[in-house]
Design a protein around this motif. Structure first.
Motif, PDB file in Angstrom:
ATOM      1  N   LEU A 284     -73.140 -27.177   8.513  1.00 58.61           N
ATOM      2  CA  LEU A 284     -72.688 -25.970   7.828  1.00 58.61           C
ATOM      3  C   LEU A 284     -71.230 -25.651   8.168  1.00 58.61           C
ATOM      4  CD1 LEU A 284     -73.801 -23.561   6.034  1.00 58.61           C
ATOM      5  CD2 LEU A 284     -74.013 -22.307   8.202  1.00 58.61           C
ATOM      6  N   PHE A 285     -70.919 -25.700   9.461  1.00 61.54           N
ATOM      7  CA  PHE A 285     -69.547 -25.417   9.878  1.00 61.54           C
ATOM      8  C   PHE A 285     -68.584 -26.481   9.354  1.00 61.54           C
ATOM      9  CE2 PHE A 285     -71.630 -22.594  12.879  1.00 61.54           C
ATOM     10  CZ  PHE A 285     -70.743 -21.515  12.938  1.00 61.54           C
ATOM     11  N   ALA A 286     -69.028 -27.730   9.367  1.00 63.30           N
ATOM     12  CA  ALA A 286     -68.173 -28.809   8.871  1.00 63.30           C
ATOM     13  C   ALA A 286     -67.893 -28.660   7.380  1.00 63.30           C
ATOM     14  CB  ALA A 286     -68.831 -30.159   9.160  1.00 63.30           C
ATOM     15  N   ASP A 287     -68.946 -28.322   6.613  1.00 62.45           N
ATOM     16  CA  ASP A 287     -68.766 -28.164   5.167  1.00 62.45           C
ATOM     17  C   ASP A 287     -67.863 -26.968   4.852  1.00 62.45           C
ATOM     18  OD1 ASP A 287     -70.396 -30.331   4.730  1.00 62.45           O
ATOM     19  OD2 ASP A 287     -72.201 -29.142   4.288  1.00 62.45           O
ATOM     20  N   HIS A 288     -68.020 -25.892   5.630  1.00 58.54           N
ATOM     21  CA  HIS A 288     -67.173 -24.718   5.391  1.00 58.54           C
ATOM     22  C   HIS A 288     -65.721 -25.021   5.738  1.00 58.54           C
ATOM     23  CE1 HIS A 288     -66.222 -20.581   4.712  1.00 58.54           C
ATOM     24  NE2 HIS A 288     -65.907 -20.331   5.982  1.00 58.54           N
ATOM     25  N   GLU A 295     -70.461 -18.737  -0.740  1.00 58.54           N
ATOM     26  CA  GLU A 295     -71.357 -18.625  -1.886  1.00 58.54           C
ATOM     27  C   GLU A 295     -71.946 -19.980  -2.263  1.00 58.54           C
ATOM     28  OE1 GLU A 295     -68.367 -17.299  -1.635  1.00 58.54           O
ATOM     29  OE2 GLU A 295     -68.919 -15.158  -1.532  1.00 58.54           O
ATOM     30  N   ALA A 296     -71.108 -21.026  -2.246  1.00 57.29           N
ATOM     31  CA  ALA A 296     -71.581 -22.368  -2.581  1.00 57.29           C
ATOM     32  C   ALA A 296     -72.588 -22.868  -1.547  1.00 57.29           C
ATOM     33  CB  ALA A 296     -70.403 -23.335  -2.682  1.00 57.29           C
ATOM     34  N   LEU A 297     -72.323 -22.581  -0.285  1.00 58.65           N
ATOM     35  CA  LEU A 297     -73.247 -22.996   0.774  1.00 58.65           C
ATOM     36  C   LEU A 297     -74.575 -22.256   0.656  1.00 58.65           C
ATOM     37  CD1 LEU A 297     -70.709 -23.081   3.751  1.00 58.65           C
ATOM     38  CD2 LEU A 297     -71.841 -25.062   2.711  1.00 58.65           C
ATOM     39  N   ALA A 298     -74.505 -20.983   0.327  1.00 57.92           N
ATOM     40  CA  ALA A 298     -75.731 -20.199   0.158  1.00 57.92           C
ATOM     41  C   ALA A 298     -76.568 -20.755  -0.985  1.00 57.92           C
ATOM     42  CB  ALA A 298     -75.387 -18.735  -0.085  1.00 57.92           C
ATOM     43  N   GLN A 299     -75.922 -21.101  -2.069  1.00 56.25           N
ATOM     44  CA  GLN A 299     -76.644 -21.659  -3.219  1.00 56.25           C
ATOM     45  C   GLN A 299     -77.235 -23.024  -2.897  1.00 56.25           C
ATOM     46  OE1 GLN A 299     -74.265 -22.028  -6.759  1.00 56.25           O
ATOM     47  NE2 GLN A 299     -76.056 -22.262  -8.085  1.00 56.25           N
ATOM     48  N   ARG A 300     -76.478 -23.845  -2.176  1.00 50.34           N
ATOM     49  CA  ARG A 300     -76.944 -25.192  -1.828  1.00 50.34           C
ATOM     50  C   ARG A 300     -78.194 -25.131  -0.956  1.00 50.34           C
ATOM     51  NH1 ARG A 300     -72.508 -28.172   1.240  1.00 50.34           N
ATOM     52  NH2 ARG A 300     -71.514 -27.844  -0.795  1.00 50.34           N
ATOM     53  N   ARG A 302     -80.152 -22.437  -0.592  1.00 42.50           N
ATOM     54  CA  ARG A 302     -81.079 -21.416  -1.089  1.00 42.50           C
ATOM     55  C   ARG A 302     -81.340 -20.344  -0.034  1.00 42.50           C
ATOM     56  NH1 ARG A 302     -86.327 -24.070  -3.418  1.00 42.50           N
ATOM     57  NH2 ARG A 302     -86.538 -22.013  -4.392  1.00 42.50           N
ATOM     58  N   LEU A 303     -80.246 -19.860   0.539  1.00 47.16           N
ATOM     59  CA  LEU A 303     -80.319 -18.820   1.560  1.00 47.16           C
ATOM     60  C   LEU A 303     -79.401 -17.666   1.165  1.00 47.16           C
ATOM     61  CD1 LEU A 303     -80.242 -21.076   4.751  1.00 47.16           C
ATOM     62  CD2 LEU A 303     -82.122 -19.581   4.053  1.00 47.16           C
ATOM     63  N   PRO A 304     -79.666 -16.454   1.677  1.00 42.54           N
ATOM     64  CA  PRO A 304     -78.840 -15.305   1.313  1.00 42.54           C
ATOM     65  C   PRO A 304     -77.377 -15.495   1.729  1.00 42.54           C
ATOM     66  CG  PRO A 304     -80.885 -14.586   2.338  1.00 42.54           C
ATOM     67  CD  PRO A 304     -80.808 -16.066   2.528  1.00 42.54           C
ATOM     68  N   VAL A 305     -76.475 -15.041   0.882  1.00 41.97           N
ATOM     69  CA  VAL A 305     -75.044 -15.124   1.183  1.00 41.97           C
ATOM     70  C   VAL A 305     -74.743 -14.419   2.507  1.00 41.97           C
ATOM     71  CG1 VAL A 305     -72.754 -14.339   0.439  1.00 41.97           C
ATOM     72  CG2 VAL A 305     -74.341 -15.318  -1.228  1.00 41.97           C
ATOM     73  N   GLU A 306     -75.395 -13.260   2.740  1.00 44.60           N
ATOM     74  CA  GLU A 306     -75.147 -12.494   3.966  1.00 44.60           C
ATOM     75  C   GLU A 306     -75.529 -13.281   5.204  1.00 44.60           C
ATOM     76  OE1 GLU A 306     -76.862 -11.512   1.385  1.00 44.60           O
ATOM     77  OE2 GLU A 306     -75.676  -9.897   0.488  1.00 44.60           O
ATOM     78  N   TYR A 307     -76.604 -14.054   5.101  1.00 45.46           N
ATOM     79  CA  TYR A 307     -77.046 -14.858   6.246  1.00 45.46           C
ATOM     80  C   TYR A 307     -76.035 -15.956   6.551  1.00 45.46           C
ATOM     81  CZ  TYR A 307     -79.842 -18.159   8.994  1.00 45.46           C
ATOM     82  OH  TYR A 307     -80.283 -19.013   9.966  1.00 45.46           O
ATOM     83  N   ILE A 308     -75.554 -16.646   5.515  1.00 44.23           N
ATOM     84  CA  ILE A 308     -74.566 -17.704   5.717  1.00 44.23           C
ATOM     85  C   ILE A 308     -73.278 -17.122   6.292  1.00 44.23           C
ATOM     86  CG2 ILE A 308     -73.158 -19.457   4.573  1.00 44.23           C
ATOM     87  CD1 ILE A 308     -76.090 -20.211   4.719  1.00 44.23           C
ATOM     88  N   ARG A 309     -72.835 -15.991   5.736  1.00 39.62           N
ATOM     89  CA  ARG A 309     -71.602 -15.370   6.224  1.00 39.62           C
ATOM     90  C   ARG A 309     -71.733 -14.967   7.685  1.00 39.62           C
ATOM     91  NH1 ARG A 309     -71.155 -11.742   2.651  1.00 39.62           N
ATOM     92  NH2 ARG A 309     -69.554 -12.766   1.358  1.00 39.62           N
ATOM     93  N   ASP A 310     -72.854 -14.323   8.040  1.00 40.69           N
ATOM     94  CA  ASP A 310     -73.053 -13.880   9.420  1.00 40.69           C
ATOM     95  C   ASP A 310     -73.137 -15.058  10.373  1.00 40.69           C
ATOM     96  OD1 ASP A 310     -73.621 -11.593  11.258  1.00 40.69           O
ATOM     97  OD2 ASP A 310     -75.487 -12.695  11.558  1.00 40.69           O
ATOM     98  N   THR A 311     -73.759 -16.137   9.926  1.00 36.83           N
ATOM     99  CA  THR A 311     -73.874 -17.337  10.766  1.00 36.83           C
ATOM    100  C   THR A 311     -72.503 -17.934  11.053  1.00 36.83           C
ATOM    101  OG1 THR A 311     -76.062 -17.832   9.846  1.00 36.83           O
ATOM    102  CG2 THR A 311     -74.894 -19.639  10.919  1.00 36.83           C
TER     103      THR A 311
END
Length: 329
Positions: A284-288, A295-300, A302-311
């Motif tokens: 996840l960190f590498a892709d970001h 938003e793209a990571l959240a869609q890929r 299938r997790l909430p945008v807020e969860y990806i952002r907080d992580t």
């Protein structure tokens, strides 16, 4: 004693359930359940109640216990799974009951009422055993009865578990008056799952009129379904082969079963998958960092945008990769 009698036949009842019924002075239950244990209750006081009289059963049990009688309030399946344990505790708490203090011999204080919940095999377990091994991975149970639960609540739960790819057991799927609920459940599941998703419908498991039907999500609502049915909906990996419905546990993700169970490249026995939490975080960190948006990571994934952002903004220290893993459940 709140006794779960399992599917109903004596051989599928626990020894404690049979003993509890034998010890009881009074047996209370729905008329059909009373019939299922008829050979165990001769000579006892029997209180038969109708389908919608759950609170009456609990109140009756409390009154008999106050009279000093030993009561067995029976439920099919498990008393704590859509059974009589919950309503009975509600009645007890509203009556001011608290668990009594027991002496060294297990005897309650004078006037104290002791409650024991005797577990039994729920319909979910019984029906799964008859069709194979559909519950080997994550699963949940949802009742379609809207007699006490608002439909929007049920619909939200159905939509959430369908999206989350749980294997699902539907209790109380249909009755003479409630015929549309199963159709609505099908509609919600088809929003997220393939029409070919396996479905097993078991009616009267281990009873005289037992009936098993395999179908698919697309045709689920056309099947013969009633109040005595439990509907098992598979997840995206569930298969039906040789008349058996099986949900893989996930060993193929780590091991090459055809090659004698050798570990796949990149995986380690007794350790989390390379796509487990730590591996996923690393990717996840590498892709970001490579430019993928939140938003793209959240869609890929299938997790909430807020969860990806907080992580990404608040990374936790990764667990030690070399620590031995506990035995899997």
């Amino acid at each position: 004693m709140l006794v779960g009698i399992g599917p109903g036949s004596t051989e599928h009842m626990t020894a404690r359930a049979r003993a509890a019924i034998a010890e009881a002075d009074t047996i209370i239950g729905y008329v059909t359940y009373i019939k299922l244990v008829a050979d165990l209750i001769e000579g006892k006081e029997i209180v038969r109640k109708s389908m919608t009289e759950e609170l009456d059963r609990a109140i009756e049990a409390l009154e008999r216990a106050r009279q000093g009688k030993k009561v067995a309030l029976i439920s099919s399946g498990d008393a704590g799974v859509y059974g009589m344990a919950g309503p009975t505790f509600e009645v007890l708490f509203q009556a001011g009951w608290t668990p009594p203090v027991l002496d060294a011999h297990g005897v309650p204080e004078p006037g104290g009422i002791v409650v024991e919940v005797v577990p039994g095999a729920s319909a979910l377990n019984s029906c799964a055993a008859l069709v194979g091994a559909p519950l080997t991975h994550d699963f949940c149970a949802i009742s379609l009865s809207d007699l006490l639960t608002p439909w929007p609540t049920i619909a939200r739960r159905l939509d959430a578990v369908a999206y989350s790819d749980f294997v699902v057991a539907l209790y109380n799927p249909k009755s003479g008056r409630r015929t549309r609920q199963i159709v609505e459940a099908q509609r919600l599941f088809l929003r997220h799952r393939s029409p070919d998703t396996p479905v097993a419908i078991v009616k009267s498991a281990y009873r005289r009129r037992e009936r098993i039907e395999f179908t698919t999500l697309a045709h689920m609502s056309d099947a013969d379904i009633g109040m005595l049915s439990t509907v098992l909906i598979g997840n995206s990996n569930t298969v039906v082969l040789g008349g058996l419905m099986v949900t893989p546990r996930g060993y193929a993700n780590k091991y090459d079963v055809q090659a004698g169970g050798t570990t796949r490249e990149g995986e380690r026995p007794g350790r989390s998958l390379s796509t487990g939490l730590n591996g996923w975080l690393e990717n996840l960190f590498a892709d970001h960092a490579a430019g993928d948006s939140i938003e793209a990571l959240a869609q890929r994934h299938r997790l909430p945008v807020e969860y990806i952002r907080d992580t990404l903004e608040n990374p936790l220290e990764a667990a030690a990769q070399d620590a031995p893993e506990e035995a899997e459940a």
